[in-house]
Design a protein around this motif. Structure first.
Motif, PDB file in Angstrom:
ATOM      1  N   MET A   1      37.406  34.931  23.396  1.00  0.00           N
ATOM      2  CA  MET A   1      36.918  35.460  24.672  1.00  0.00           C
ATOM      3  C   MET A   1      36.892  34.342  25.689  1.00  0.00           C
ATOM      4  O   MET A   1      35.834  33.956  26.168  1.00  0.00           O
ATOM      5  CB  MET A   1      35.500  36.025  24.520  1.00  0.00           C
ATOM      6  N   ALA A   2      38.053  33.786  25.974  1.00  0.00           N
ATOM      7  CA  ALA A   2      38.034  32.614  26.838  1.00  0.00           C
ATOM      8  C   ALA A   2      39.318  32.516  27.634  1.00  0.00           C
ATOM      9  O   ALA A   2      40.394  32.873  27.153  1.00  0.00           O
ATOM     10  CB  ALA A   2      37.860  31.351  25.997  1.00  0.00           C
ATOM     11  N   ALA A   3      39.167  32.043  28.892  1.00  0.00           N
ATOM     12  CA  ALA A   3      40.319  31.763  29.739  1.00  0.00           C
ATOM     13  C   ALA A   3      40.268  30.288  30.113  1.00  0.00           C
ATOM     14  O   ALA A   3      39.194  29.747  30.356  1.00  0.00           O
ATOM     15  CB  ALA A   3      40.271  32.629  30.989  1.00  0.00           C
ATOM     16  N   ARG A   4      41.433  29.657  30.152  1.00  0.00           N
ATOM     17  CA  ARG A   4      41.484  28.242  30.478  1.00  0.00           C
ATOM     18  C   ARG A   4      42.675  27.969  31.383  1.00  0.00           C
ATOM     19  O   ARG A   4      43.736  28.560  31.217  1.00  0.00           O
ATOM     20  CB  ARG A   4      41.635  27.432  29.197  1.00  0.00           C
ATOM     21  N   VAL A   5      42.499  27.059  32.334  1.00  0.00           N
ATOM     22  CA  VAL A   5      43.589  26.609  33.196  1.00  0.00           C
ATOM     23  C   VAL A   5      43.702  25.103  33.014  1.00  0.00           C
ATOM     24  O   VAL A   5      42.698  24.403  33.064  1.00  0.00           O
ATOM     25  CB  VAL A   5      43.295  26.934  34.678  1.00  0.00           C
ATOM     26  N   GLN A   6      44.905  24.614  32.761  1.00  0.00           N
ATOM     27  CA  GLN A   6      45.058  23.181  32.470  1.00  0.00           C
ATOM     28  C   GLN A   6      46.469  22.740  32.808  1.00  0.00           C
ATOM     29  O   GLN A   6      47.391  23.559  32.846  1.00  0.00           O
ATOM     30  CB  GLN A   6      44.766  22.929  30.982  1.00  0.00           C
ATOM     31  N   SER A   7      46.634  21.443  33.039  1.00  0.00           N
ATOM     32  CA  SER A   7      47.989  20.926  33.262  1.00  0.00           C
ATOM     33  C   SER A   7      48.634  20.522  31.937  1.00  0.00           C
ATOM     34  O   SER A   7      49.856  20.561  31.797  1.00  0.00           O
ATOM     35  CB  SER A   7      47.950  19.731  34.228  1.00  0.00           C
ATOM     36  N   GLU A  53      39.944  30.571  37.445  1.00  0.00           N
ATOM     37  CA  GLU A  53      39.179  30.728  36.213  1.00  0.00           C
ATOM     38  C   GLU A  53      38.364  32.021  36.234  1.00  0.00           C
ATOM     39  O   GLU A  53      38.300  32.749  35.232  1.00  0.00           O
ATOM     40  CB  GLU A  53      38.240  29.523  36.020  1.00  0.00           C
ATOM     41  N   LYS A  54      37.757  32.304  37.392  1.00  0.00           N
ATOM     42  CA  LYS A  54      36.941  33.530  37.500  1.00  0.00           C
ATOM     43  C   LYS A  54      37.802  34.776  37.341  1.00  0.00           C
ATOM     44  O   LYS A  54      37.406  35.736  36.684  1.00  0.00           O
ATOM     45  CB  LYS A  54      36.225  33.570  38.861  1.00  0.00           C
ATOM     46  N   ALA A  55      38.992  34.763  37.968  1.00  0.00           N
ATOM     47  CA  ALA A  55      39.875  35.932  37.906  1.00  0.00           C
ATOM     48  C   ALA A  55      40.355  36.161  36.472  1.00  0.00           C
ATOM     49  O   ALA A  55      40.330  37.295  35.970  1.00  0.00           O
ATOM     50  CB  ALA A  55      41.065  35.750  38.846  1.00  0.00           C
ATOM     51  N   LEU A  56      40.773  35.097  35.797  1.00  0.00           N
ATOM     52  CA  LEU A  56      41.271  35.266  34.424  1.00  0.00           C
ATOM     53  C   LEU A  56      40.153  35.772  33.510  1.00  0.00           C
ATOM     54  O   LEU A  56      40.375  36.640  32.652  1.00  0.00           O
ATOM     55  CB  LEU A  56      41.833  33.943  33.890  1.00  0.00           C
ATOM     56  N   GLN A  57      38.964  35.223  33.693  1.00  0.00           N
ATOM     57  CA  GLN A  57      37.821  35.682  32.878  1.00  0.00           C
ATOM     58  C   GLN A  57      37.557  37.170  33.130  1.00  0.00           C
ATOM     59  O   GLN A  57      37.340  37.946  32.196  1.00  0.00           O
ATOM     60  CB  GLN A  57      36.585  34.843  33.233  1.00  0.00           C
ATOM     61  N   VAL A  75      45.545  31.156  28.288  1.00  0.00           N
ATOM     62  CA  VAL A  75      45.717  29.763  28.714  1.00  0.00           C
ATOM     63  C   VAL A  75      46.861  29.758  29.722  1.00  0.00           C
ATOM     64  O   VAL A  75      47.934  30.310  29.444  1.00  0.00           O
ATOM     65  CB  VAL A  75      46.067  28.824  27.538  1.00  0.00           C
ATOM     66  N   HIS A  76      46.641  29.200  30.898  1.00  0.00           N
ATOM     67  CA  HIS A  76      47.680  29.138  31.931  1.00  0.00           C
ATOM     68  C   HIS A  76      47.746  27.717  32.453  1.00  0.00           C
ATOM     69  O   HIS A  76      46.720  27.128  32.771  1.00  0.00           O
ATOM     70  CB  HIS A  76      47.363  30.115  33.059  1.00  0.00           C
ATOM     71  N   ARG A  77      48.969  27.169  32.512  1.00  0.00           N
ATOM     72  CA  ARG A  77      49.120  25.791  32.980  1.00  0.00           C
ATOM     73  C   ARG A  77      49.418  25.729  34.474  1.00  0.00           C
ATOM     74  O   ARG A  77      49.851  26.703  35.078  1.00  0.00           O
ATOM     75  CB  ARG A  77      50.245  25.100  32.206  1.00  0.00           C
ATOM     76  N   HIS A  78      49.170  24.551  35.060  1.00  0.00           N
ATOM     77  CA  HIS A  78      49.565  24.299  36.440  1.00  0.00           C
ATOM     78  C   HIS A  78      50.200  22.924  36.506  1.00  0.00           C
ATOM     79  O   HIS A  78      50.181  22.171  35.530  1.00  0.00           O
ATOM     80  CB  HIS A  78      48.361  24.413  37.384  1.00  0.00           C
ATOM     81  N   GLU A  85      59.440  24.428  28.838  1.00  0.00           N
ATOM     82  CA  GLU A  85      58.024  24.213  28.510  1.00  0.00           C
ATOM     83  C   GLU A  85      57.253  25.538  28.590  1.00  0.00           C
ATOM     84  O   GLU A  85      57.566  26.399  29.418  1.00  0.00           O
ATOM     85  CB  GLU A  85      57.393  23.230  29.498  1.00  0.00           C
ATOM     86  N   PRO A  86      56.225  25.676  27.767  1.00  0.00           N
ATOM     87  CA  PRO A  86      55.378  26.862  27.880  1.00  0.00           C
ATOM     88  C   PRO A  86      54.545  26.826  29.156  1.00  0.00           C
ATOM     89  O   PRO A  86      54.002  25.782  29.517  1.00  0.00           O
ATOM     90  CB  PRO A  86      54.490  26.799  26.632  1.00  0.00           C
ATOM     91  N   ILE A  87      54.490  27.977  29.845  1.00  0.00           N
ATOM     92  CA  ILE A  87      53.687  28.105  31.073  1.00  0.00           C
ATOM     93  C   ILE A  87      52.309  28.652  30.744  1.00  0.00           C
ATOM     94  O   ILE A  87      51.302  28.186  31.267  1.00  0.00           O
ATOM     95  CB  ILE A  87      54.365  29.078  32.073  1.00  0.00           C
ATOM     96  N   MET A  88      52.294  29.694  29.935  1.00  0.00           N
ATOM     97  CA  MET A  88      51.024  30.368  29.683  1.00  0.00           C
ATOM     98  C   MET A  88      51.093  31.165  28.387  1.00  0.00           C
ATOM     99  O   MET A  88      52.177  31.393  27.849  1.00  0.00           O
ATOM    100  CB  MET A  88      50.688  31.297  30.847  1.00  0.00           C
ATOM    101  N   MET A  89      49.943  31.546  27.893  1.00  0.00           N
ATOM    102  CA  MET A  89      49.883  32.428  26.730  1.00  0.00           C
ATOM    103  C   MET A  89      48.724  33.396  26.877  1.00  0.00           C
ATOM    104  O   MET A  89      47.723  33.094  27.527  1.00  0.00           O
ATOM    105  CB  MET A  89      49.691  31.620  25.439  1.00  0.00           C
TER     106      MET A  89
END
Lengths: 146, 83
Positions: A1-7, A53-57, A75-78, A85-89
């Motif tokens: 139950m988690a959303a994360r944004v990371q490079s 982060e709020k929108a993904l949650q 998980v979504h990268r920026h 490379e993987p962008i998101m999952m």
């Protein structure tokens, strides 16, 4: 139950360790940077820190409720990502596969058109072009509404 | 009131900065757009075609008629292209 944004890159196996234990079905989707027939060397992804982060949650929680999920993960990268490379999952866990598949598609449709990310395509000469939103993505989203 | 106004993607590039603090009496997003567009040619150009612009008020998607009373942060950006 988690959303994360990371490079940083993510490790799909690590993300899924223990995910969905006790559920009958886990579906995962991973998006990669396309080469577009050699036209692209990289993507640059900009986002809106805080809102993203709020929108993904929020979309994750909506999916969990609508499809009675046992678990979900986004998980979504920026930043700058090279071709391949993987962008998101997204990962969804449910009692049965239909709900897990549908919830994964639902999450993808929402976050393609409603999560505050913007992609810029970087060509071999280094020039960048902002990607236009596609009408098909908006159409895909509309099937979940109303 | 003072608002933090944020720009992303090509709106940020056309306006030339990622954010600015704006003193405004705008009642709605539409009023704020009119004020911003009147500031200089870069704002005017970036906000000329509102069909290509999306808005968030305090980090929630909003439309042009959304009220700004009590708002702290307004963001303008192109249609999103995540995933």
């Amino acid at each position: 139950m988690a959303a994360r944004v990371q490079s940083a890159p993510f490790d799909l196996a690590a993300e899924l360790a223990g995910f969905g234990a006790g559920s009958g079905a886990v579906v995962t989707f991973t998006g990669l940077v396309r080469d577009e027939g050699g036209r692209l060397v990289a993507l640059e992804i900009e986002h809106y820190p805080g809102m993203t982060e709020k929108a993904l949650q929020a979309y994750g929680e909506q999916a969990a409720q609508r499809f009675a999920l046992d678990g979900w993960r986004i998980v979504h990268r920026h930043g700058r990502l090279a071709v391949g490379e993987p962008i998101m999952m997204v990962a969804t866990a449910a009692r049965h596969r239909a709900a897990a598949f549908q919830a994964a598609e639902y999450l993808m449709d929402w976050l393609k058109s409603r999560a505050p990310f913007w992609k810029r395509e970087i060509g071999p000469d280094g020039a960048g072009v902002w990607v236009d939103a596609r009408a098909e993505d908006e159409d895909a989203l509309s099937r979940w509404q109303g | 009131m003072a608002l933090d106004v944020l720009y992303f993607a090509w709106l940020r590039e056309r306006i030339g900065q990622p954010r600015e603090r704006i003193e405004t009496e705008a009642a709605t997003v539409r009023d704020l757009v009119a004020q911003l567009a009147a500031m200089d040619e870069w704002h005017a150009a970036a906000l000329a075609d509102l069909s290509a612009v999306r808005v968030a008020v305090d980090q929630e998607l909003a439309d042009l008629d959304a009220p700004l009373e009590g708002a702290r942060e307004v963001a303008f950006f192109p249609p999103m292209t995540g995933g």
